[in-house]
Scaffold this motif. Structure first.
Motif, PDB file in Angstrom:
ATOM      1  N   ASN A  81       0.816  -1.207   0.000  1.00  0.00           N
ATOM      2  CA  ASN A  81       0.000   0.000   0.000  1.00  0.00           C
ATOM      3  C   ASN A  81       0.854   1.263   0.000  1.00  0.00           C
ATOM      4  N   GLN A  83       0.675   3.793  -1.611  1.00  0.00           N
ATOM      5  CA  GLN A  83      -0.014   5.082  -1.745  1.00  0.00           C
ATOM      6  C   GLN A  83      -0.008   5.868  -0.448  1.00  0.00           C
ATOM      7  N   LEU A  84       0.183   5.145   0.683  1.00  0.00           N
ATOM      8  CA  LEU A  84       0.233   5.827   1.986  1.00  0.00           C
ATOM      9  C   LEU A  84       1.411   6.777   2.095  1.00  0.00           C
ATOM     10  N   PHE A 153      -8.475   2.982  -4.873  1.00  0.00           N
ATOM     11  CA  PHE A 153      -8.802   3.741  -3.659  1.00  0.00           C
ATOM     12  C   PHE A 153      -9.277   5.164  -3.909  1.00  0.00           C
ATOM     13  N   TRP A 495      -6.946   6.907   6.794  1.00  0.00           N
ATOM     14  CA  TRP A 495      -5.673   6.182   6.894  1.00  0.00           C
ATOM     15  C   TRP A 495      -4.696   6.922   7.790  1.00  0.00           C
ATOM     16  N   ALA A 499      -4.219   5.452  11.811  1.00  0.00           N
ATOM     17  CA  ALA A 499      -3.036   4.609  11.995  1.00  0.00           C
ATOM     18  C   ALA A 499      -2.316   4.843  13.322  1.00  0.00           C
ATOM     19  N   GLU A 502      -4.569   3.951  16.534  1.00  0.00           N
ATOM     20  CA  GLU A 502      -4.752   2.527  16.830  1.00  0.00           C
ATOM     21  C   GLU A 502      -3.487   1.878  17.367  1.00  0.00           C
ATOM     22  N   GLU A 505      -3.086   2.158  21.048  1.00  0.00           N
ATOM     23  CA  GLU A 505      -4.028   1.483  21.959  1.00  0.00           C
ATOM     24  C   GLU A 505      -3.397   0.387  22.796  1.00  0.00           C
TER      25      GLU A 505
END
Ligand code: FE2
Ligand code: FE2
Lengths: 505, 324
Positions: A81, A83-84, A153, A495, A499, A502, A505
């Motif tokens: 991915n 593209q992030l 996306f 995104w 990111a 989370e 957490e």
């Protein structure tokens, strides 16, 4: 027995030049029916100097190697991915512009070089053109494969093929290439091989690829590097063609000069889209359009044309006007798309303060005086809930098909406007350059499929804007309008925002 | 206890481009071949009629008499796009290259008696000109044809013919001690020897064809299936001791012809199956060009061999659904 080995050049000549023959069961003029009507005189095809000596086995080997590497990167990019890692999702709009506006031209180039690769009488240029035809197919296909992942996306990409044949601003690049495809084989070689690939490529290909590099788009930049050696072959072919034509016969000079003038101007108009991309659409700027123009046209083009002076060739007509326009063209273009954002398949935005300051710094002669106040006003209107849209359909230039929004040379407050009457009808132009092109071949340019005329004639899905957008397959509310509030922005924020939260957490 | 790694949700909004999805079905992932080929050529709203052929647009279904409801029906069973094409050819050539090294190291051509070398120079080396004519035809179909499904394999095929012409050229240089004299002699044979004149006339006659699908039929069923096939596979007796090294050095050609025919047969089959009209037209062309290729081969191979070769292709054409 000692054998005198022949040189590489001689060997290449045997394996290529030796192949063709003078036909006798059919007339040569029937086998090559298209290479006379343009008036170009070739007295001796054997004088052609091969710009690169690549046998087919070497071609397969190099190209296969490059493709293996490129697709490994494309695969890894999708898997991870990638593209992030782009600078900001606004950047994706550059890819939308590229895939809808430029990649289909790569395909057109593929078919066009197949035409010249069959129909020029000399075997040397024919082989070089065929290899370029293959390369251009490569460029189209690898671009589609690279951008395919973004398409999963982001909006505004999926209908690029459908849109290229229909959408109003895409008729600018499409008509450019249709023009070259509709020309004879020699004009095509000057238009695309020389004017586009040699004179202007650094202002098209390079800005997009550098933009990708600056903005963290690893797959596009890998494509760019991979295509570099193709491009340098194309450039040497372009320069060889023009020198060859000029050396062959003095009568060729005025014809070639006319083509150089025309295709410089045609190309310059298409490049307005690149100008806007560089100055407004890249979140991380590479350089300003004005700087690019100075380096790649004024300086590099200047020395090129000095070099070509010995053949009698002059700097393209209106090069000075184009240079003056480099101060304005990006600002005027982005303003057009901002006003017509509802009808465009990519997102627009007003430049923020930092961006405005950058533009002020890069354009000290014009930006604060003519353009900054307008952006500040539009931003303010937007804040007040009165975002500015232009709902009137614009008049288009008959030649370049860009809305009439460019200003007079020497007077940036006055919209330039030219016209010609031909065959009992009035035709309108954005500039002297476009008018000259029409006046020289009115039968050709009177045919232009002008998107706005077509809408009025009912050929674009219906009379209202929603009808037309539907006919474009433009997904209203997703593909068009401002970036802020778009689904692109939403997915990007989800995104980027989610990111780190989370992980904590 | 399980370790749970949180990841960001990357739910794609769509699997592929709209034009591809409309063909393969929404929500399905597309292959690279599909994204590289399907609906790639422009079909509408062209701006100017070509100066060189104002009766058509640059992409125009009217450039052939056969009619397809959809020119993306005749797909390539090899699923070639640029990358897979080049990788395939690079691999094929690599093994041909090893054979060149082997034959050179052992002097297998060098050691041949002069009479055998002369046979090769007169009966094999001139075929490079036929490849060059075939290259022109395939480039022509690429530029004139309609729909990327058919036209993109044609530029690949044009590249193949150039590559094969160059393989034959290298064999010629091996035979003449790298002087180029053998290539000159072979060109003289191509231009003047009675045995080659039928073949040269055949290819010249195809070079002026305007209907691109007729050209496709003439090239694949006439020139490829009859003439090339005989030249490469029908001359073992004439080549004698040279037939083994020659078959090694032309391994690329035999790999190519197996590969090419998978695609070209499929194109003919699909186009002929489209309608009774297409079937009649394609059958007519096949009959005409198989007969022309048989006549062309006769002075080179003799009447019996030429007829046997042509009959083989007539049978194959019937299997493709044509009426011969
Ligand atoms: Fe390209
Ligand atoms: Fe214009």
């Amino acid at each position: 027995m000692a054998v005198k080995k022949m040189g590489l050049k001689q060997k290449y000549a045997h394996l290529t030049r030796g192949l063709d023959w003078e036909t006798s069961y059919q007339k040569m003029d029937d086998v090559f029916p298209y290479d006379q009507f343009e008036g170009i005189k070739i007295t001796d095809w054997s004088k052609w100097e091969d710009p690169f000596r690549l046998t087919m086995d070497a071609y397969w080997k190099f190209q296969a190697e490059k493709e293996r590497k490129l697709y490994a990167v494309i695969d890894a990019f999708a898997q991870n991915n990638g593209q992030l890692n782009v600078s900001d999702a606004r950047y994706i709009n550059v890819l939308k512009l590229f895939l809808t506006g430029v990649s289909p031209l790569e395909y057109q180039a593929h078919r066009g070089f197949a035409f010249t690769g069959r129909h020029m009488r000399g075997v040397g240029p024919r082989i070089a053109a065929q290899m370029q035809s293959l390369d251009e197919l490569r460029h189209f296909q690898t671009q589609a494969h690279t951008i395919s992942h973004y398409n999963k996306f982001f909006d505004g990409i999926a209908e690029f093929q459908h849109m290229h044949d229909r959408v109003w601003y895409l008729s600018v690049p499409k008509s450019f290439f249709d023009d070259a495809r509709a020309a004879g084989p020699f004009e095509f070689m000057i238009a695309i091989g020389f004017a586009f690939e040699y004179v202007l490529t650094n202002l098209l290909f390079v800005p997009f690829m550098s933009g990708a590099a600056y903005n963290g788009d690893m797959s596009t930049v890998t494509f760019g590097f991979s295509a570099q050696s193709d491009e340098s072959r194309h450039m040497t072919l372009g320069i060889e063609v023009i020198k060859f034509l000029l050396e062959q016969h003095p009568d060729n000079l005025p014809i070639v000069q006319k083509w150089v003038d025309k295709w410089f101007w045609r190309g310059f108009k298409v490049l307005g889209l690149v100008a806007m991309m560089m100055d407004y659409m890249l979140p991380k700027k590479v350089m300003s359009w004005k700087e690019a123009w100075e380096i790649y046209f004024t300086e590099a083009g200047g020395s090129l044309f000095t070099d070509l002076e010995r053949y009698g060739l002059k700097v393209p007509k209106y090069a000075d006007v184009a240079t003056e326009m480099a101060e304005h063209i990006s600002h005027q273009n982005w303003a057009v798309f901002y006003q017509y954002t509802h009808a465009a398949a990519f997102h627009t935005w007003t430049p923020d303060k930092e961006h405005l300051d950058w533009l002020s710094e890069k354009y000290p002669n014009t930006f604060d005086k003519y353009y900054r106040p307008r952006w500040e006003m539009w931003a303010k209107m937007d804040e007040e809930g009165k975002r500015f849209y232009n709902m009137a359909l614009p008049q288009l230039c008959q030649t370049c098909q860009i809305p009439m929004a460019y200003t007079e040379p020497g007077d940036p407050t006055q919209i330039a406007f030219r016209c010609t009457e031909w065959n009992g009808e009035m035709y309108h132009f954005c500039s002297d350059g476009c008018k000259d092109i029409f006046d020289d071949e009115p039968e050709k340019y009177a045919q232009s499929w002008l998107p706005v005329h077509q809408i009025f004639q009912g050929n674009c899905g219906g009379p209202t804007v929603p009808d037309v957008l539907n006919w474009y397959r433009l997904n209203v509310g997703a593909d068009n309008m401002d970036y802020v509030g778009s689904p692109d922005e939403q997915v990007w924020n989800s995104w980027k925002g989610k990111a780190p939260a989370e992980a904590a957490e | 206890m399980t370790v749970e790694i949180k990841t960001i949700d990357f739910e794609p909004k769509r699997q592929t481009f709209g034009h591809v999805a409309r063909r393969i079905g929404e929500g399905k992932p597309a292959t690279r071949y599909q994204e590289a080929v399907l609906d790639v050529q422009a079909t509408a709203n062209f701006h100017y009629k070509p100066l060189w052929e104002p009766e058509f647009w640059q992409y125009d279904e009217g450039k052939t008499k056969v009619v397809m409801e959809d020119w993306y029906k005749p797909l390539d069973p090899r699923q070639f796009y640029y990358a897979t094409y080049n990788i395939s050819r690079a691999n094929m050539n690599q093994s041909n290259e090893r054979n060149f090294t082997f034959v050179e190291d052992k002097g297998l051509l060098e050691k041949l008696p002069q009479e055998t070398k002369d046979v090769l120079i007169n009966r094999l080396i001139p075929v490079r000109h036929l490849h060059w004519g075939a290259n022109m035809n395939m480039s022509e179909i690429c530029q004139r044809g309609y729909g990327t499904a058919v036209t993109s394999p044609c530029i690949f095929s044009a590249g193949d013919h150039l590559g094969m012409a160059q393989i034959i050229g290298r064999i010629g240089l091996e035979l003449d001690g790298q002087t180029g004299d053998g290539l000159e002699t072979a060109k003289t044979a191509w231009m003047n020897d009675a045995s080659w004149q039928g073949i040269r006339k055949l290819i010249e006659d195809t070079l002026v064809l305007k209907d691109w699908f007729e050209l496709f039929v003439a090239q694949t069923l006439g020139v490829n299936a009859i003439v090339f096939d005989y030249i490469y596979n029908g001359q073992d007796d004439a080549f004698g001791a040279a037939s083994l090294p020659i078959s090694m050095l032309t391994e690329f050609v035999s790999d190519w012809s197996k590969d090419e025919v998978k695609w070209s047969d499929n194109v003919i089959k699909v186009v002929a199956a489209e309608s009774a009209g297409n079937k009649a037209t394609v059958s007519e062309w096949a009959k005409k060009w198989i007969a022309a290729a048989q006549d062309a081969l006769t002075p080179f191979a003799g009447a019996d061999a030429a007829k046997a070769q042509a009959d083989k292709v007539r049978d194959k054409a019937k299997k493709l659904g044509l009426e011969i």
